[in-house]
Structure formats: C-alpha cells, structure tokens
Design an enzyme around this catalytic site. Structure first.
Site, mmCIF file in Angstrom:
data_model
loop_
_atom_site.group_PDB
_atom_site.id
_atom_site.type_symbol
_atom_site.label_atom_id
_atom_site.label_comp_id
_atom_site.label_asym_id
_atom_site.label_seq_id
_atom_site.Cartn_x
_atom_site.Cartn_y
_atom_site.Cartn_z
ATOM 1 N N PHE A 1 0.861 -1.192 0.000
ATOM 2 C CA PHE A 1 0.000 0.000 0.000
ATOM 3 C C PHE A 1 0.892 1.235 0.000
ATOM 4 O O PHE A 1 1.694 1.429 0.907
ATOM 5 C CB PHE A 1 -0.924 0.036 1.220
ATOM 6 C CG PHE A 1 -1.898 1.187 1.159
ATOM 7 C CD1 PHE A 1 -3.160 1.008 0.612
ATOM 8 C CD2 PHE A 1 -1.538 2.454 1.608
ATOM 9 C CE1 PHE A 1 -4.052 2.077 0.523
ATOM 10 C CE2 PHE A 1 -2.424 3.530 1.508
ATOM 11 C CZ PHE A 1 -3.682 3.332 0.968
ATOM 12 N N ASP B 1 9.226 3.341 1.777
ATOM 13 C CA ASP B 1 8.001 4.036 2.177
ATOM 14 C C ASP B 1 7.798 3.822 3.675
ATOM 15 O O ASP B 1 7.331 2.776 4.108
ATOM 16 C CB ASP B 1 6.829 3.476 1.359
ATOM 17 C CG ASP B 1 5.479 4.052 1.785
ATOM 18 O OD1 ASP B 1 5.394 4.665 2.872
ATOM 19 O OD2 ASP B 1 4.505 3.867 1.035
ATOM 20 N N LYS C 1 1.982 10.395 8.265
ATOM 21 C CA LYS C 1 1.288 9.870 9.461
ATOM 22 C C LYS C 1 1.822 10.454 10.781
ATOM 23 O O LYS C 1 1.516 11.589 11.102
ATOM 24 C CB LYS C 1 1.347 8.342 9.457
ATOM 25 C CG LYS C 1 0.414 7.739 8.390
ATOM 26 C CD LYS C 1 0.075 6.301 8.726
ATOM 27 C CE LYS C 1 -0.687 5.609 7.621
ATOM 28 N NZ LYS C 1 -2.128 5.809 7.736
ATOM 29 N N THR D 1 2.147 24.670 -5.360
ATOM 30 C CA THR D 1 1.925 25.947 -4.667
ATOM 31 C C THR D 1 2.380 25.892 -3.211
ATOM 32 O O THR D 1 3.208 26.686 -2.787
ATOM 33 C CB THR D 1 0.441 26.360 -4.728
ATOM 34 O OG1 THR D 1 0.096 26.578 -6.096
ATOM 35 C CG2 THR D 1 0.191 27.640 -3.944
#
Lengths: 498, 498
Positions: free
Chosen positions: A219, A325, A356, A381
């Site tokens: 994931f 990750d 997280k 931005t």
C-alpha cells in the site's frame, strides 16, 4: 458513577483472566512506571453500546453532506487524552489504532498544545506561504530543528509534501527525472525537440513509459501514481485507470520467524530473484523499487533485514532507485526511529518517504542529483504546510524528552511476550503472531477478525485490522506497560466472547 | 527614514506619471475609501536591490537542505501586513501575486489571528483526526458554517482534500467510479471476478482505460493523474509517465472580447465541436471533461459564458461529467464567489474543485450517485485538515463581513479601466489586456515579460506571470482602489524602464 464503572471493569478483568494474572510477575515494575499522562483514565469506560445514541444521531446529520460509511465513531477530542479516545456518548476507549497509526504522542499532549498556541504557529496558519517561492525567513531553521533533525542516516535533504500519497508520488517523479537524466548522460543535457513536443501529448519519449516496481499486497497511497503501486485490495483500485507497472511477490513468511529461518530465507530469495528478473525484463523499464519495511495495510507482512539488504544490492546493481516508504512504519513505532534502521544497510536507501506520525509529509534524499536539473520541475503551490512542520518539530521534541522510541521498544517487547502467552493459550484465535523486536508494531491473524474488532469496542478498546484477517496494533509512542496489561486483558476477554 | 522614503517614492511617482495624474479624477473617492488594514503601509519601501544581502545569505543557507532555485524571496511574515509583503532586507512590496493567488484576506489578518488562537484550532492541530473514520463531533458544524456555506449553487456535499492536485484527482476518481457504475447498470451491481482480478494487475477491465478530457494550456496539478490533464508547459510534464488522455483546443480568443465577438464565437464553436468529437471518438472513453473558468497557469486565457454553457450541454448530452476546476479562480477573485457564477448555467457543474484562497481543498458535488457505491473507495487517512477548514471558515466570515467579493468586483473594474488607459498609451507593452468584468483577475501580454517581472520588484511591487508572455494580476480580495493606483503608477514606471 463513570469512575466507579471504570474501577469495577478493571477489577473484574483482572480477577477473571488467567493470562492477566500470569502477567502479574511484572506488577512491581508496572507500579513503578511513571505515566506520561497523569490525568489519563486508568481504564476504559464503556457507557453505551457503540455507536451510542448521540453518535448515531450525529452521524445521520453529518451523512447529509459528507460520506460517513467509513465512519468509526464521532470523537470528542476535547475529552480524549493520552492513549484514550472519547466519543459523544461518554465511552472512553484505549486507542491502539490511533487515527490509522498517525497520532504519535497522545491526544491533547501538553507540549503540542504549547506549540499550537505559539506565535510561530499563528503566523504559519494565517500567512501560508508558497514554500518554493516565498518561504519564511526561518524555514531553514524550522527544517533543521525539526524534519531534518531526524533525517535517516545518509539523507540530509528534504522535499516537503502534504500526506503519504503525494510524498510517494513526488518521490516517484524524482526517480523518473533522475532515470531519464542518467539516460541522457547528465543534468546539463537539454531536452530534445521531440521530447518537448511529445510530453505535451502525454506520449513517449517526453512522457516515457517507465515504471515503478512495487510488491504484491503493498500500500503506497490512493492517487493515480501511488495507486498504481498499491496492490493491497481490489476495492482501493477498482475502476481507476492505472499504469502498466510491475509487481513482485513480497515474501510470504512463516511466523514466528525464528522457528522458520531456513524456509523463510528461501522464500525471500525467490522474491529477490523475481525482483531482479522484473527489473531486467519488464517491458516498461523500472526507474525505482518502492517497498514498505513492514507491509501495513496489506496485512502486516514482515521480511528480514537480509531481504532488504538484498533489495538494496539489486537496485544498486541495476541502477534503479531504492525508495523506502516509511509512511506507516516511521517515527518510532517499530522501536527505532525509522524501521529501516533495523536493517544495517551498507548504503542508505535513495529516498525515504514519511507522513502519518510526522503529521506532515515528504521525502528525504541524499544524492544531490535527485534534485531535478531545472527549477519548477518538482514544485507545487504549497509544498507542504509549515504549521504541520511545527507540529512535527514539537513531536520530535516530545519523543526525545520522554525517550519514546526506547519506550516503544521496551513496551513492545513486554506486549509481545504477553501476546505469545495468549497465543499458546488460544492458538485458534491468535495465529501467526508477528512483530517481535519491532516495538509495538505487532499483529496476528484471527479467523473471526471483523467480529473481533467490533467486540473490542465493547470491552473498551479501539483497535484496527489490516489485510484480510489480521488484527494490527498501532498504539501511540506513549503506550506503556500498564496500557499493555489492559490491552492483553481485553484481548483475552474478546477471545472468550467469540 | 523608511517612512520618509515611502513618502518621497509615492510623491515622486504621482508627480511623474501622466497615467497616474489621469487617475486623479477619482482622487476624492479614494480619499474617502476606508482601508481594511489601517496599519498597512501607504506605499512600498524598496530598501535594497532585491534580493538583498540578508536574503542572499539566507538563501545559501537554505539551499543546503531544500531546493531554492524557484525561490522568489525569503519572507518576513511577521512584518508583512495586508497587501504588503516584507523581506529580510527591509523591502516591503505591494503584493499582487499573493503566494500564487492563494492569500485571500491579507497577511496577518486580525480575524484569522483570532481563529488561529482559538481553542478549537489548538485541538484541531494537536488531535488530527482520520476524518473518514473519527471525525470530531463538530465536523458537521464546521462544514456547514464554513466550506459548505459557500458551496456552489446546486452542490451541497463535499469531499475534503489537501491541495489542488489531490482535489482534482479525487474528483477524477469519483468520475471514473461513476462512469463504470453507469456501465454496470447501477450501484447495486457487484464487481465481476475478472474485474477483481485484473485491477490487482493494473489491467482492464478492473483498471479500465478510461480518460479525462482536458484542454490545451490547461493546468490541473502535478501528481500523476492531474499532471496527465495539465498541458501548460513541457517543463511540468517532462520525464513523467502520463495517461493516454485526450486534449481539446481551448478557445484562442482575441481581446478585448467585446471588439471580436463574432470571430471569437466562431473559435469557441470550433473548440466545442472538437470536444464533442473527442468524446465520441477518442480510443480511451471519456469519463469527464475538466476545465478552468479562466486558464490561469496557461496564460490567463478566457472564454465566454456561451462556451461554458456549450460544454455543459455537450457533457450532459454525452453522459460525461463536467468538472470545473476553481482552484485558482474560486473564492472571490473574479468578482463572484465562484467564477462559474458568471455563466448562468441551466444545470450546475457535476463537480467543482477548490483550493488556494480556500487555504484547504476538496470537491463539491450534488448528485448522490457521485458517492461511490461502497465505503472506502474514496478515502485516505487524513482527508484534508480540520485546522485548515477552520481557517477557511474564518476567511468566509471575513469576506462576508467586509463584502470582499463586491470590493473585488468594484476594484477590478477600476483597475481595468486604468490599465485600458495605459494600454492606449503604451500599446507595445500592454497587449491583449483581459479580465474585464472578472474582478481583479486581470492579465496582459508584454514582449519583455520576464524583465517586466524583475523590474517590478525594483519599483516596489511583487507580481507574477503566467504562460509564455502574460503578466497576471492576482491581488488579494482586500485590494482596494488606492492599491490599484499604486499598481497603475508602478506599471507605468516599469514600462518606462523597459
């Protein structure tokens, strides 16, 4: 009344449960344990069926404007404290899910409250900068005393982002730009006219058909690029166009790991070979391999340091980037600040992504060539949020002050030992226990998983699942042994109800 | 000293510039204008060359850990106020770029400061929820008194996100799920075994080869899905894999619009026909058309209400969704709260996305069928940020209290009239002036654009470009006529230096 109820709930549990009694050898230690949140409840309160009447009414109201079908409980954050989450009906649960593993130092942490009330925070909130163009004068200082203070070894630069998905996607973008730069022969090589024209039509060579290799059950997020590397569940991916990118098998190990060393090593070898074969042969060339240290949403799947060392070697040998990750594993949960600290790599990952528990997001890197060769190629931005960067700095301060990584390692060992005892006692309900030596990042399989999670609330614990059949523990870093005791008692109570 | 400098700069300008004198017919009106920020400077201060010595030193320091090549100036936000942005060297510029069009109600707005210091804000910052699972008890109230209070007509629901890119991408995901649901014959139809299996391999039919149609020169973000619809500049897209999605011509109109009505209508008709042809014929079926009310990054390209009405009809007729990307145009800048309010549509857009001046992000929708048929299909851990939702609510309160949309409409007309006069005087430097009746969302082309932008700082104005040759004005909603006067004077000064 509520506090009477709490006491009786606690006493009843302790009196009833053999596993809990077995734990009393450490009672003295626990008695001496200084709680991080002195005002925290000493036990959960279950006041109503969950969801209770107030919760149901509020859900119906919210449903008119906001999809509530994934809603767990409407939360009273003003009454939540430390490890305890409160709902509208007076229920106060021990929270070992922690907002999908994202609350690090407790609800209403006093130090974070100071940070939230600081003049720095106010100016960050009301004068939100376009960080790539107009960073505040103290942005460098905020980075160095915060996000970069805990940078993984060997990685001293950061690109800041908003959440896990865009942290991963900007990392993938960096990998693609780097890959093409290598192909062109260096940063000074200009784009060809053909590249400039084709990219405006989304076509190769300007928009090349390169890929990111991820693992089955992985994931990495839910936007289009990250979702193309996510392989956990069909429901996450269904109906969304995806890139034709490769997936390798993630090791399917037998637990406990120490009892299946040889066959697990063989399985990991098989997967590593598959990775290298895909890198060499997949029709869309692989620019990077992305991997979670522990597959989290996919069911808490572990692999050994040797496996990750192998991945590092293969990626190096084949000139593809190695992206780790750490969105769910990072910031202390595994008993080290970064889960990949467990691997003792010879050379660090090329990129490490985070979110997280950091309460902000981004990716770390070390190689200056991972800065794209021209400005505005990696840009947007806001590029993150300084207000959230200040919160992460406060979290880091709190982690250091209270030695919370060490706490998580020690509490994790204690909790794991208790779960091992329960697994021996209830082998049909507590299978494939995993996460030994990985802090509180612990999980097990259970045949009636969804029922288990629902019943958990009834005994005062908020707990989550992962994959098809795993119960996953994701307590905060302030989870202590006395909390572990309550959790262990609760697990046994739930099992007895199944 | 600084204030002396300011006064003399102001006086000198007024004395020198014929265009500024021409504006003095409105002097009485301006004198009566009540400033929103009484403590705001009355004119810019240019204390050093920009970047000045302190800025340069700080940039070099930041560059060690953070890519600064897109950096414009290191900003002292504690000294920035209202429409004025301050740097480290004592320069205080009139800011008509406003953090890439994202600051709505002024630096250090006192009302937002109150919001930032509120107990609600503190709890949102330190107890960040997973909004899809554990929203706070008052989330419904925060939405209704904030984000949803300004929902576009006909759209009464919201999915909350973090920034423009993921707002658009989650809107695209909603469109794809809706499209496939129509094909299946309704929300109750289950996925087939083939779909469940293929989506795990990123292959059709589970991961279908559907598309989003966007326009040439469009900008919709920089993540993989949004970037596939962005067509503004090669540098944004180069080296990043993209989906094979179609692009239609955006009308290339002649300005001023009122002088080229017939040929512009023909051009728009040509583009509409192209859109319909692509919807009918493109090999990857089109699930949605996405369009900006005014193409912003792509060069401030306008189209008429008739064009957008045509798009609405075509999308309706062909059963594809109509997504309006109001990330840059939304929240008052065009003199209406949403730019598509200018179009008088018979039926509203299916989805409207927002970010920037909202200081948070997401998409609005009205049709309940745009909620995916199962939970967790449109989901992520944070799903936005309640802290930023509170800021948006404060912005809305400030916009209403001060009637800032009306102010922007009126100031825009005033500014446009002044620029029209300058365009007549300096036709070679001020071409294709556009944005009449669109609030302060005004731009023009100039042959030496990049030089223009650099010189602007020297006369005390922070100003941005768009596309290849446009100067774009993106002042805040608190930009008043006396600020417009300073800007007009400055524009003339810059032109005289070119």
């Amino acid at each position: 009344m509520a506090s009477l109820y709490r006491s009786s709930l606690r006493l009843r549990s302790v009196a009833r449960l053999p596993a809990a009694r077995a734990l009393s050898t450490t009672a003295q230690l626990r008695a001496a344990e200084k709680p991080y949140f002195p005002d925290e409840p000493t036990a959960p309160t279950v006041a109503t069926a969950i969801p209770g009447p107030k919760n149901k009414a509020a859900m119906a109201e919210l449903d008119k404007v906001f999809d509530v079908r994934s809603l767990n409980m409407l939360t009273d954050y003003t009454k939540s404290i430390g490890n305890y989450i409160a709902d509208l009906d007076g229920n106060v649960l021990l929270d070992v899910y922690a907002q999908i593993a994202s609350i690090p130092v407790g609800y209403n942490n006093p130090h974070l409250l100071e940070v939230a009330k600081s003049p720095e925070m106010a100016t960050s909130l009301i004068n939100r900068p376009a960080l790539g163009n107009f960073p505040s004068a103290d942005w460098s200082h905020i980075l160095k005393t915060g996000i970069l203070k805990v940078a993984p070894k060997g990685l001293d630069q950061v690109f800041t982002a908003m959440a896990g998905s865009d942290a991963n996607e900007t990392a993938y973008k960096a990998a693609f730009m780097y890959y093409r730069q290598m192909q062109r022969g260096g940063p000074e090589k200009e784009f060809t006219e053909e590249e400039l024209q084709t990219t405006m039509m989304n076509q190769s060579p300007g928009s090349p058909q390169l890929s990111i290799l991820s693992f089955k059950s992985a994931f990495h997020g839910r936007l289009f690029g990250s979702l193309s590397t996510t392989r956990s569940k069909a429901i996450h991916k269904m109906d969304i166009p995806a890139f034709d990118w490769p997936q390798a098998s993630f090791p399917s190990l037998k637990y406990p790991l120490e009892e299946h060393v040889q066959e697990n090593a063989q399985e990991e070898q098989r997967c590593l070979q598959e990775v290298e074969r895909l890198i060499k042969e997949f029709h869309n060339p692989v620019a990077a391999v992305v991997v979670e240290p522990i597959q989290s949403e996919g069911g808490d799947n572990h692999a050994s340091p040797a496996f990750f060392q192998g991945l590092r070697e293969i990626t190096k040998r084949n000139n593809v980037l190695f992206i780790v990750d750490e969105v769910q594993t990072g910031v202390g949960a595994t008993g080290k600040f970064w889960a990949h600290d467990h691997w003792n790599l010879q050379t660090p990952p090329d990129i490490v992504t985070f979110s997280k528990k950091a309460q902000t997001a981004g990716y770390y890197y070390g190689n200056p060539a991972l800065r794209p060769n021209k400005p505005y190629r990696q840009f947007n931005t806001w590029m993150g949020d300084p207000a959230r960067a200040l919160i992460f700095r406060g979290i880091i301060e709190e982690i250091e002050r209270l030695k919370l990584v060490e706490n998580t390692a020690a509490t994790g060992d204690y909790l794991y030992a208790g779960l091992e005892r329960l697994a021996k006692q209830y082998p049909e309900h507590l299978q494939s226990l995993r996460g030994k030596g990985q802090g509180t990042f612990i999980a097990w399989d259970t045949p009636k998983r969804d029922e288990f999670l629902v019943k958990a609330k009834g005994v005062g614990v908020n707990i989550g699942g992962s994959g098809q059949s795993a119960v996953r523990l994701r307590p905060m870093l302030i989870f202590q042994k006395h909390h572990a005791d309550i959790l262990l008692e609760s697990v046994e109570k739930i099992i007895k109800q199944l």
